[in-house]
Design a protein around this motif. Structure first.
Motif, PDB file in Angstrom:
ATOM      1  N   PHE A  99       0.842  -1.203   0.000  1.00 25.71           N
ATOM      2  CA  PHE A  99       0.000   0.000   0.000  1.00 25.71           C
ATOM      3  C   PHE A  99       0.878   1.254   0.000  1.00 25.71           C
ATOM      4  O   PHE A  99       0.626   2.207  -0.748  1.00 25.71           O
ATOM      5  CB  PHE A  99      -0.932  -0.001   1.209  1.00 25.71           C
ATOM      6  N   SER A 100       1.919   1.255   0.822  1.00 24.59           N
ATOM      7  CA  SER A 100       2.823   2.404   0.894  1.00 24.59           C
ATOM      8  C   SER A 100       3.546   2.632  -0.433  1.00 24.59           C
ATOM      9  O   SER A 100       3.694   3.776  -0.881  1.00 24.59           O
ATOM     10  CB  SER A 100       3.856   2.205   2.003  1.00 24.59           C
ATOM     11  N   LEU A 101       3.982   1.552  -1.069  1.00 25.97           N
ATOM     12  CA  LEU A 101       4.617   1.691  -2.367  1.00 25.97           C
ATOM     13  C   LEU A 101       3.625   2.216  -3.406  1.00 25.97           C
ATOM     14  O   LEU A 101       3.989   2.998  -4.289  1.00 25.97           O
ATOM     15  CB  LEU A 101       5.213   0.356  -2.818  1.00 25.97           C
ATOM     16  N   GLY A 102       2.367   1.795  -3.294  1.00 24.66           N
ATOM     17  CA  GLY A 102       1.323   2.334  -4.167  1.00 24.66           C
ATOM     18  C   GLY A 102       1.150   3.829  -3.954  1.00 24.66           C
ATOM     19  O   GLY A 102       0.979   4.589  -4.915  1.00 24.66           O
ATOM     20  N   ILE A 132       3.499   5.875  -2.911  1.00 27.49           N
ATOM     21  CA  ILE A 132       4.683   6.514  -3.496  1.00 27.49           C
ATOM     22  C   ILE A 132       4.522   6.617  -5.006  1.00 27.49           C
ATOM     23  O   ILE A 132       4.803   7.666  -5.601  1.00 27.49           O
ATOM     24  CB  ILE A 132       5.961   5.736  -3.117  1.00 27.49           C
ATOM     25  N   LEU A 133       4.045   5.540  -5.638  1.00 32.50           N
ATOM     26  CA  LEU A 133       3.804   5.569  -7.081  1.00 32.50           C
ATOM     27  C   LEU A 133       2.754   6.628  -7.425  1.00 32.50           C
ATOM     28  O   LEU A 133       2.895   7.355  -8.405  1.00 32.50           O
ATOM     29  CB  LEU A 133       3.367   4.189  -7.581  1.00 32.50           C
ATOM     30  N   TYR A 134       1.723   6.737  -6.603  1.00 31.40           N
ATOM     31  CA  TYR A 134       0.684   7.764  -6.787  1.00 31.40           C
ATOM     32  C   TYR A 134       1.311   9.154  -6.775  1.00 31.40           C
ATOM     33  O   TYR A 134       1.029   9.989  -7.638  1.00 31.40           O
ATOM     34  CB  TYR A 134      -0.355   7.636  -5.674  1.00 31.40           C
ATOM     35  N   THR A 135       2.182   9.387  -5.802  1.00 30.44           N
ATOM     36  CA  THR A 135       2.839  10.689  -5.673  1.00 30.44           C
ATOM     37  C   THR A 135       3.745  10.966  -6.877  1.00 30.44           C
ATOM     38  O   THR A 135       3.790  12.085  -7.380  1.00 30.44           O
ATOM     39  CB  THR A 135       3.654  10.739  -4.360  1.00 30.44           C
ATOM     40  N   ILE A 136       4.427   9.939  -7.356  1.00 25.76           N
ATOM     41  CA  ILE A 136       5.283  10.110  -8.539  1.00 25.76           C
ATOM     42  C   ILE A 136       4.438  10.459  -9.760  1.00 25.76           C
ATOM     43  O   ILE A 136       4.799  11.327 -10.552  1.00 25.76           O
ATOM     44  CB  ILE A 136       6.115   8.832  -8.788  1.00 25.76           C
ATOM     45  N   LEU A 137       3.300   9.784  -9.905  1.00 25.81           N
ATOM     46  CA  LEU A 137       2.450  10.006 -11.076  1.00 25.81           C
ATOM     47  C   LEU A 137       1.752  11.363 -11.061  1.00 25.81           C
ATOM     48  O   LEU A 137       1.595  11.998 -12.100  1.00 25.81           O
ATOM     49  CB  LEU A 137       1.394   8.893 -11.184  1.00 25.81           C
ATOM     50  N   THR A 138       1.313  11.787  -9.892  1.00 28.55           N
ATOM     51  CA  THR A 138       0.491  13.008  -9.810  1.00 28.55           C
ATOM     52  C   THR A 138       1.227  14.225  -9.253  1.00 28.55           C
ATOM     53  O   THR A 138       0.716  15.340  -9.354  1.00 28.55           O
ATOM     54  CB  THR A 138      -0.739  12.761  -8.920  1.00 28.55           C
ATOM     55  N   HIS A 139       2.371  14.001  -8.642  1.00 24.82           N
ATOM     56  CA  HIS A 139       3.117  15.074  -7.950  1.00 24.82           C
ATOM     57  C   HIS A 139       2.303  15.618  -6.771  1.00 24.82           C
ATOM     58  O   HIS A 139       2.496  16.763  -6.362  1.00 24.82           O
ATOM     59  CB  HIS A 139       3.504  16.218  -8.900  1.00 24.82           C
ATOM     60  N   GLN A 140       1.400  14.800  -6.269  1.00 23.07           N
ATOM     61  CA  GLN A 140       0.574  15.173  -5.115  1.00 23.07           C
ATOM     62  C   GLN A 140       0.389  13.954  -4.213  1.00 23.07           C
ATOM     63  O   GLN A 140       0.486  12.820  -4.667  1.00 23.07           O
ATOM     64  CB  GLN A 140      -0.798  15.680  -5.566  1.00 23.07           C
ATOM     65  N   LYS A 141       0.062  14.217  -2.958  1.00 20.62           N
ATOM     66  CA  LYS A 141      -0.180  13.121  -2.020  1.00 20.62           C
ATOM     67  C   LYS A 141      -1.559  12.518  -2.293  1.00 20.62           C
ATOM     68  O   LYS A 141      -2.497  13.232  -2.656  1.00 20.62           O
ATOM     69  CB  LYS A 141      -0.140  13.648  -0.587  1.00 20.62           C
ATOM     70  N   PRO A 162      -1.504   1.949 -17.762  1.00 18.66           N
ATOM     71  CA  PRO A 162      -0.968   0.760 -17.086  1.00 18.66           C
ATOM     72  C   PRO A 162      -0.381   1.075 -15.702  1.00 18.66           C
ATOM     73  O   PRO A 162      -0.592   0.321 -14.750  1.00 18.66           O
ATOM     74  CB  PRO A 162       0.127   0.269 -18.030  1.00 18.66           C
ATOM     75  N   LEU A 163       0.321   2.202 -15.603  1.00 12.89           N
ATOM     76  CA  LEU A 163       0.882   2.569 -14.297  1.00 12.89           C
ATOM     77  C   LEU A 163      -0.218   2.966 -13.317  1.00 12.89           C
ATOM     78  O   LEU A 163      -0.123   2.666 -12.124  1.00 12.89           O
ATOM     79  CB  LEU A 163       1.885   3.717 -14.451  1.00 12.89           C
ATOM     80  N   GLU A 164      -1.252   3.612 -13.825  1.00 15.77           N
ATOM     81  CA  GLU A 164      -2.384   3.943 -12.950  1.00 15.77           C
ATOM     82  C   GLU A 164      -3.043   2.667 -12.440  1.00 15.77           C
ATOM     83  O   GLU A 164      -3.387   2.562 -11.260  1.00 15.77           O
ATOM     84  CB  GLU A 164      -3.402   4.810 -13.681  1.00 15.77           C
ATOM     85  N   ALA A 165      -3.185   1.663 -13.313  1.00 12.44           N
ATOM     86  CA  ALA A 165      -3.776   0.390 -12.894  1.00 12.44           C
ATOM     87  C   ALA A 165      -2.915  -0.291 -11.838  1.00 12.44           C
ATOM     88  O   ALA A 165      -3.438  -0.837 -10.850  1.00 12.44           O
ATOM     89  CB  ALA A 165      -3.961  -0.516 -14.110  1.00 12.44           C
ATOM     90  N   VAL A 166      -1.603  -0.247 -12.004  1.00 15.13           N
ATOM     91  CA  VAL A 166      -0.688  -0.823 -11.006  1.00 15.13           C
ATOM     92  C   VAL A 166      -0.832  -0.078  -9.683  1.00 15.13           C
ATOM     93  O   VAL A 166      -0.924  -0.688  -8.614  1.00 15.13           O
ATOM     94  CB  VAL A 166       0.771  -0.781 -11.516  1.00 15.13           C
ATOM     95  N   CYS A 167      -0.878   1.232  -9.762  1.00 13.36           N
ATOM     96  CA  CYS A 167      -1.022   2.066  -8.563  1.00 13.36           C
ATOM     97  C   CYS A 167      -2.329   1.758  -7.829  1.00 13.36           C
ATOM     98  O   CYS A 167      -2.347   1.570  -6.613  1.00 13.36           O
ATOM     99  CB  CYS A 167      -0.963   3.541  -8.967  1.00 13.36           C
ATOM    100  N   LEU A 168      -3.422   1.679  -8.587  1.00 15.19           N
ATOM    101  CA  LEU A 168      -4.726   1.418  -7.967  1.00 15.19           C
ATOM    102  C   LEU A 168      -4.784   0.019  -7.359  1.00 15.19           C
ATOM    103  O   LEU A 168      -5.397  -0.173  -6.301  1.00 15.19           O
ATOM    104  CB  LEU A 168      -5.847   1.605  -8.992  1.00 15.19           C
ATOM    105  N   LYS A 169      -4.141  -0.948  -8.017  1.00 13.82           N
ATOM    106  CA  LYS A 169      -4.117  -2.300  -7.454  1.00 13.82           C
ATOM    107  C   LYS A 169      -3.296  -2.321  -6.174  1.00 13.82           C
ATOM    108  O   LYS A 169      -3.687  -2.960  -5.199  1.00 13.82           O
ATOM    109  CB  LYS A 169      -3.552  -3.288  -8.471  1.00 13.82           C
ATOM    110  N   ALA A 170      -2.183  -1.624  -6.164  1.00 10.33           N
ATOM    111  CA  ALA A 170      -1.340  -1.583  -4.964  1.00 10.33           C
ATOM    112  C   ALA A 170      -2.042  -0.859  -3.817  1.00 10.33           C
ATOM    113  O   ALA A 170      -1.827  -1.182  -2.648  1.00 10.33           O
ATOM    114  CB  ALA A 170      -0.014  -0.907  -5.270  1.00 10.33           C
ATOM    115  N   MET A 171      -2.901   0.097  -4.150  1.00  7.13           N
ATOM    116  CA  MET A 171      -3.598   0.876  -3.115  1.00  7.13           C
ATOM    117  C   MET A 171      -5.028   0.384  -2.880  1.00  7.13           C
ATOM    118  O   MET A 171      -5.842   1.098  -2.316  1.00  7.13           O
ATOM    119  CB  MET A 171      -3.629   2.352  -3.511  1.00  7.13           C
ATOM    120  N   SER A 172      -5.326  -0.830  -3.290  1.00  7.04           N
ATOM    121  CA  SER A 172      -6.667  -1.377  -3.126  1.00  7.04           C
ATOM    122  C   SER A 172      -7.057  -1.419  -1.649  1.00  7.04           C
ATOM    123  O   SER A 172      -6.215  -1.656  -0.772  1.00  7.04           O
ATOM    124  CB  SER A 172      -6.726  -2.785  -3.721  1.00  7.04           C
TER     125      SER A 172
END
Length: 167
Positions: free
Chosen positions: A4-7, A9-18, A52-62
């Motif tokens: 979840f935490s890595l998700g 971090i990926l979210y923050t990388i993708l959006t530049h926001q928390k 694809p990265l958004e899907a990975v992020c959403l799966k990690a943050m499920s």
């Protein structure tokens, strides 16, 4: 929680926001616990976030731990697959998407295959056209031979009485 935490971090990388914001710590913890966040593509519509990265992020943050990646190495493998031009399992890519990614990874082979396919189609049409022309020629020849046969039969019928008279 690692996944979840890595998700996040990926979210923050993708959006530049928390992914989670709140007016106070209690509100922030509640939003995090209930997994209430805006999808990355909805949060940042001004930048193009790869699906694809958004899907990975959403799966990690499920919200449900069983829906997340079962290990960090599986999450890492998904990100490496995206980087290497392959579809991720999180995006459930269609056959068309898989083909598109294959073409992107193998451009020279894809171009050669496309030319070979086009050449094959043209060759098939040429062969079919030649067969049609050969059939038409055969029908014309058959008609010509039928006419010649009818003419020969008619001449032979007329010739027999003349030969008899001459004889």
């Amino acid at each position: 929680t690692d996944i979840f935490s890595l998700g996040c971090i990926l979210y923050t990388i993708l959006t530049h926001q928390k992914p989670f914001t709140g007016k106070d710590l209690e509100h922030l913890i509640r939003k995090t616990a209930e997994c209430q966040f805006v999808k990355p593509s909805e949060r940042r519509q001004d930048i193009e976030i790869p699906l694809p990265l958004e899907a990975v992020c959403l799966k990690a943050m499920s919200a449900k731990p069983e829906d997340r990646y079962q290990s960090v190495s599986k999450l890492q493998r998904e990100i490496l697959q995206y980087r290497d031009g392959f579809a991720t399992s999180a995006e459930n890519a269609s056959l068309f998407k898989l083909l598109q990614l294959w073409i992107k990874r193998h451009k020279p082979l894809a171009i050669a295959s496309a030319f070979a396919f086009i050449f094959s189609i043209a060759a098939v049409f040429a062969v079919m056209n030649n067969l049609k022309l050969a059939e038409e020629n055969a029908l014309q020849l058959a008609e010509k031979l039928r006419i010649e046969k009818d003419y020969a039969i008619k001449i032979n019928k007329d010739a027999a009485p003349r030969f008899l008279e001459r004889a």
